[in-house]
Design a protein around this motif. Sequence first.
Motif, PDB file in Angstrom:
ATOM      1  N   ASN A   5     -20.622  23.221  19.002  1.00 41.93           N
ATOM      2  CA  ASN A   5     -21.262  24.351  18.317  1.00 41.93           C
ATOM      3  C   ASN A   5     -20.253  25.462  18.028  1.00 41.93           C
ATOM      4  N   LEU A   6     -19.365  25.714  18.988  1.00 41.89           N
ATOM      5  CA  LEU A   6     -18.331  26.727  18.805  1.00 41.89           C
ATOM      6  C   LEU A   6     -17.422  26.357  17.634  1.00 41.89           C
ATOM      7  N   ARG A   7     -16.994  25.098  17.593  1.00 39.75           N
ATOM      8  CA  ARG A   7     -16.140  24.627  16.488  1.00 39.75           C
ATOM      9  C   ARG A   7     -16.875  24.761  15.151  1.00 39.75           C
ATOM     10  N   ARG A   8     -18.149  24.347  15.117  1.00 39.45           N
ATOM     11  CA  ARG A   8     -18.931  24.428  13.886  1.00 39.45           C
ATOM     12  C   ARG A   8     -19.016  25.873  13.391  1.00 39.45           C
ATOM     13  N   GLU A   9     -19.302  26.800  14.296  1.00 44.19           N
ATOM     14  CA  GLU A   9     -19.396  28.216  13.926  1.00 44.19           C
ATOM     15  C   GLU A   9     -18.046  28.763  13.458  1.00 44.19           C
ATOM     16  N   ARG A  10     -16.965  28.362  14.130  1.00 41.95           N
ATOM     17  CA  ARG A  10     -15.622  28.836  13.761  1.00 41.95           C
ATOM     18  C   ARG A  10     -15.251  28.343  12.367  1.00 41.95           C
ATOM     19  N   VAL A  11     -15.477  27.062  12.122  1.00 41.76           N
ATOM     20  CA  VAL A  11     -15.140  26.472  10.819  1.00 41.76           C
ATOM     21  C   VAL A  11     -16.004  27.084   9.713  1.00 41.76           C
ATOM     22  N   ALA A  12     -17.292  27.299  10.005  1.00 39.58           N
ATOM     23  CA  ALA A  12     -18.199  27.885   9.008  1.00 39.58           C
ATOM     24  C   ALA A  12     -17.748  29.286   8.598  1.00 39.58           C
ATOM     25  N   ARG A  13     -17.102  29.982   9.513  1.00 47.53           N
ATOM     26  CA  ARG A  13     -16.623  31.345   9.233  1.00 47.53           C
ATOM     27  C   ARG A  13     -15.177  31.366   8.738  1.00 47.53           C
ATOM     28  N   LYS A  14     -14.614  30.159   8.553  1.00 43.28           N
ATOM     29  CA  LYS A  14     -13.237  30.013   8.054  1.00 43.28           C
ATOM     30  C   LYS A  14     -12.232  30.752   8.931  1.00 43.28           C
ATOM     31  N   VAL A  15     -12.397  30.592  10.250  1.00 47.91           N
ATOM     32  CA  VAL A  15     -11.504  31.189  11.232  1.00 47.91           C
ATOM     33  C   VAL A  15     -10.696  30.053  11.865  1.00 47.91           C
ATOM     34  N   THR A  16      -9.394  30.203  11.942  1.00 47.88           N
ATOM     35  CA  THR A  16      -8.556  29.182  12.568  1.00 47.88           C
ATOM     36  C   THR A  16      -8.652  29.304  14.094  1.00 47.88           C
ATOM     37  N   GLN A  17      -8.230  28.242  14.780  1.00 48.32           N
ATOM     38  CA  GLN A  17      -8.186  28.295  16.239  1.00 48.32           C
ATOM     39  C   GLN A  17      -7.251  29.413  16.698  1.00 48.32           C
ATOM     40  N   GLU A  18      -6.145  29.561  16.022  1.00 46.59           N
ATOM     41  CA  GLU A  18      -5.189  30.604  16.391  1.00 46.59           C
ATOM     42  C   GLU A  18      -5.815  31.991  16.261  1.00 46.59           C
ATOM     43  N   GLN A  19      -6.540  32.202  15.160  1.00 46.80           N
ATOM     44  CA  GLN A  19      -7.176  33.506  14.948  1.00 46.80           C
ATOM     45  C   GLN A  19      -8.228  33.793  16.011  1.00 46.80           C
ATOM     46  N   LEU A  20      -9.069  32.789  16.306  1.00 46.69           N
ATOM     47  CA  LEU A  20     -10.110  32.995  17.302  1.00 46.69           C
ATOM     48  C   LEU A  20      -9.519  33.195  18.697  1.00 46.69           C
ATOM     49  N   ALA A  21      -8.481  32.440  19.019  1.00 41.89           N
ATOM     50  CA  ALA A  21      -7.828  32.604  20.320  1.00 41.89           C
ATOM     51  C   ALA A  21      -7.325  34.035  20.478  1.00 41.89           C
ATOM     52  N   LEU A  46      -7.546  34.541  24.307  1.00 38.66           N
ATOM     53  CA  LEU A  46      -7.419  33.261  24.996  1.00 38.66           C
ATOM     54  C   LEU A  46      -6.149  32.555  24.563  1.00 38.66           C
ATOM     55  N   ASN A  47      -5.645  31.704  25.416  1.00 36.14           N
ATOM     56  CA  ASN A  47      -4.546  30.822  25.053  1.00 36.14           C
ATOM     57  C   ASN A  47      -5.090  29.788  24.073  1.00 36.14           C
ATOM     58  N   ILE A  48      -4.319  29.419  23.071  1.00 36.30           N
ATOM     59  CA  ILE A  48      -4.768  28.459  22.060  1.00 36.30           C
ATOM     60  C   ILE A  48      -5.175  27.132  22.692  1.00 36.30           C
ATOM     61  N   ARG A  49      -4.443  26.697  23.703  1.00 31.88           N
ATOM     62  CA  ARG A  49      -4.764  25.419  24.371  1.00 31.88           C
ATOM     63  C   ARG A  49      -6.111  25.513  25.098  1.00 31.88           C
ATOM     64  N   THR A  50      -6.420  26.662  25.655  1.00 35.41           N
ATOM     65  CA  THR A  50      -7.716  26.848  26.312  1.00 35.41           C
ATOM     66  C   THR A  50      -8.844  26.726  25.293  1.00 35.41           C
ATOM     67  N   LEU A  51      -8.676  27.342  24.130  1.00 34.26           N
ATOM     68  CA  LEU A  51      -9.681  27.243  23.074  1.00 34.26           C
ATOM     69  C   LEU A  51      -9.841  25.791  22.622  1.00 34.26           C
ATOM     70  N   GLN A  52      -8.735  25.073  22.488  1.00 34.48           N
ATOM     71  CA  GLN A  52      -8.807  23.665  22.093  1.00 34.48           C
ATOM     72  C   GLN A  52      -9.590  22.848  23.117  1.00 34.48           C
ATOM     73  N   LYS A  53      -9.379  23.109  24.401  1.00 28.95           N
ATOM     74  CA  LYS A  53     -10.114  22.405  25.452  1.00 28.95           C
ATOM     75  C   LYS A  53     -11.599  22.752  25.431  1.00 28.95           C
ATOM     76  N   ILE A  54     -11.912  24.014  25.157  1.00 26.19           N
ATOM     77  CA  ILE A  54     -13.318  24.426  25.071  1.00 26.19           C
ATOM     78  C   ILE A  54     -14.005  23.699  23.926  1.00 26.19           C
ATOM     79  N   GLU A  55     -13.382  23.701  22.751  1.00 23.51           N
ATOM     80  CA  GLU A  55     -13.977  23.037  21.584  1.00 23.51           C
ATOM     81  C   GLU A  55     -14.103  21.537  21.784  1.00 23.51           C
TER      82      GLU A  55
END
Length: 109
Positions: free
Chosen positions: A16-32, A37-46
Amino acid sequence: MARLSTSRQIKAFGANLRRERVARKVTQEQLAELADLNIRTLQKIEAGETNILLTTAQRLQLGLGCSWISQLKKEESASEHYAGLLGVKEPWRVCAVNRQPEAERVTVR
């Protein structure tokens, strides 16, 4: 409503987090960066690979500007998804999804 296992809840939250992030056109780096958050932590969450604190979920929610409901709702199954698209009232009737590179074919009983 049937209770989801912790593992499935974590995976559903990540999806759901990934879907919401992509729908808002936000990159993992931007959201991190927005959620501090560390980018790797966000990747593990998604990926649904790690459980998180409520405060982390709140930082992600604020970073995306989305509601709690959109992050926590149950991930729908492929049958539920295609039933909705096809207007089929009983998701159990969608018995096969064939994903070919050239087209998606759905069989309904």
